[in-house]
Design a protein around this motif. Sequence first.
Motif, PDB file in Angstrom:
ATOM      1  N   UNK A  70      26.685  37.560  37.039  1.00 50.47           N
ATOM      2  CA  UNK A  70      27.714  37.246  36.056  1.00 50.47           C
ATOM      3  C   UNK A  70      28.691  36.327  36.778  1.00 50.47           C
ATOM      4  N   UNK A  71      28.653  35.043  36.453  1.00 55.57           N
ATOM      5  CA  UNK A  71      29.456  34.006  37.093  1.00 55.57           C
ATOM      6  C   UNK A  71      30.771  33.883  36.338  1.00 55.57           C
ATOM      7  N   UNK A  83      40.482  40.902  40.872  1.00 52.38           N
ATOM      8  CA  UNK A  83      39.978  41.752  41.956  1.00 52.38           C
ATOM      9  C   UNK A  83      40.446  43.193  41.792  1.00 52.38           C
ATOM     10  N   UNK A  84      41.695  43.387  41.406  1.00 45.19           N
ATOM     11  CA  UNK A  84      42.226  44.734  41.193  1.00 45.19           C
ATOM     12  C   UNK A  84      41.401  45.463  40.131  1.00 45.19           C
ATOM     13  N   UNK A  85      41.121  44.785  39.033  1.00 43.80           N
ATOM     14  CA  UNK A  85      40.338  45.398  37.957  1.00 43.80           C
ATOM     15  C   UNK A  85      38.962  45.830  38.441  1.00 43.80           C
ATOM     16  N   UNK A  86      38.287  44.947  39.184  1.00 42.44           N
ATOM     17  CA  UNK A  86      36.938  45.286  39.625  1.00 42.44           C
ATOM     18  C   UNK A  86      36.933  46.349  40.705  1.00 42.44           C
ATOM     19  N   UNK A  87      37.895  46.308  41.592  1.00 41.57           N
ATOM     20  CA  UNK A  87      37.919  47.297  42.669  1.00 41.57           C
ATOM     21  C   UNK A  87      38.336  48.674  42.160  1.00 41.57           C
ATOM     22  N   UNK A 104      30.273  42.596  44.453  1.00 39.30           N
ATOM     23  CA  UNK A 104      31.350  41.773  43.910  1.00 39.30           C
ATOM     24  C   UNK A 104      31.616  40.703  44.950  1.00 39.30           C
ATOM     25  N   UNK A 105      31.388  39.439  44.562  1.00 36.48           N
ATOM     26  CA  UNK A 105      31.456  38.322  45.508  1.00 36.48           C
ATOM     27  C   UNK A 105      32.651  37.421  45.223  1.00 36.48           C
ATOM     28  N   UNK A 106      33.545  37.293  46.230  1.00 35.11           N
ATOM     29  CA  UNK A 106      34.694  36.383  46.139  1.00 35.11           C
ATOM     30  C   UNK A 106      34.267  35.029  46.703  1.00 35.11           C
ATOM     31  N   UNK A 115      29.548  38.593  39.944  1.00 32.88           N
ATOM     32  CA  UNK A 115      29.295  40.024  39.883  1.00 32.88           C
ATOM     33  C   UNK A 115      27.773  40.139  39.847  1.00 32.88           C
ATOM     34  N   UNK A 116      27.203  40.555  40.976  1.00 32.06           N
ATOM     35  CA  UNK A 116      25.752  40.612  41.130  1.00 32.06           C
ATOM     36  C   UNK A 116      25.279  42.055  40.957  1.00 32.06           C
ATOM     37  N   UNK A 117      24.340  42.249  40.041  1.00 33.32           N
ATOM     38  CA  UNK A 117      23.713  43.553  39.913  1.00 33.32           C
ATOM     39  C   UNK A 117      22.211  43.392  40.079  1.00 33.32           C
ATOM     40  N   UNK A 118      21.600  44.423  40.633  1.00 30.70           N
ATOM     41  CA  UNK A 118      20.149  44.423  40.797  1.00 30.70           C
ATOM     42  C   UNK A 118      19.598  45.624  40.040  1.00 30.70           C
ATOM     43  N   UNK A 119      18.495  45.393  39.345  1.00 30.73           N
ATOM     44  CA  UNK A 119      17.870  46.390  38.477  1.00 30.73           C
ATOM     45  C   UNK A 119      16.389  46.492  38.788  1.00 30.73           C
TER      46      UNK A 119
END
Length: 172
Positions: A70-71, A83-87, A104-106, A115-119
Amino acid sequence: MYIYLTSGTGDFLEQLKNKYPNENMILIHGEGNSVLIHETEGKSVFTTPRKFEVLDSVNTLEERGFFVFNNIPVTDEGRPVFEHRFLNRARAIEDEPGFVAFRLLRPINSETYIVMTQWNGPHSFEAWKSSKAFTSAHAERKEPTGVNQQNIFSAASYVTTYSVAPKEEDEA
């Protein structure tokens, strides 16, 4: 921890990956492009990588399954709020069937967070998107942030998806 990404043809990236067998790299394939992920504490072996600092991680990335990026382009002013929201997220995704890993990649040299997820596969990701946990995680927050919401994002977010090609011995 850092993640470096480079794009190219699948064959070229496979050769690059094989050149550095002791590095933690995963080759993934999307529509029209392939990406090599290099996760390390050190510097990248790539010549011109996209560079990211890992702000949050869950589990180990594995060389299998389905990756969703998710870019999200974020303004300089919006970075602390984002960042606060995601952390401080609910972390409900971690209990979803088929979930493998999260990062979560800055961005280091751009404005687009990933926001990288693996499934396990695309079906697991689609099931997550239809879940109550997804709806709850993506609900609008009512908390006052002191930052105008329009100033957090510099452009619309977009999703890219990739799969790990099955190994030849898996195909037999």
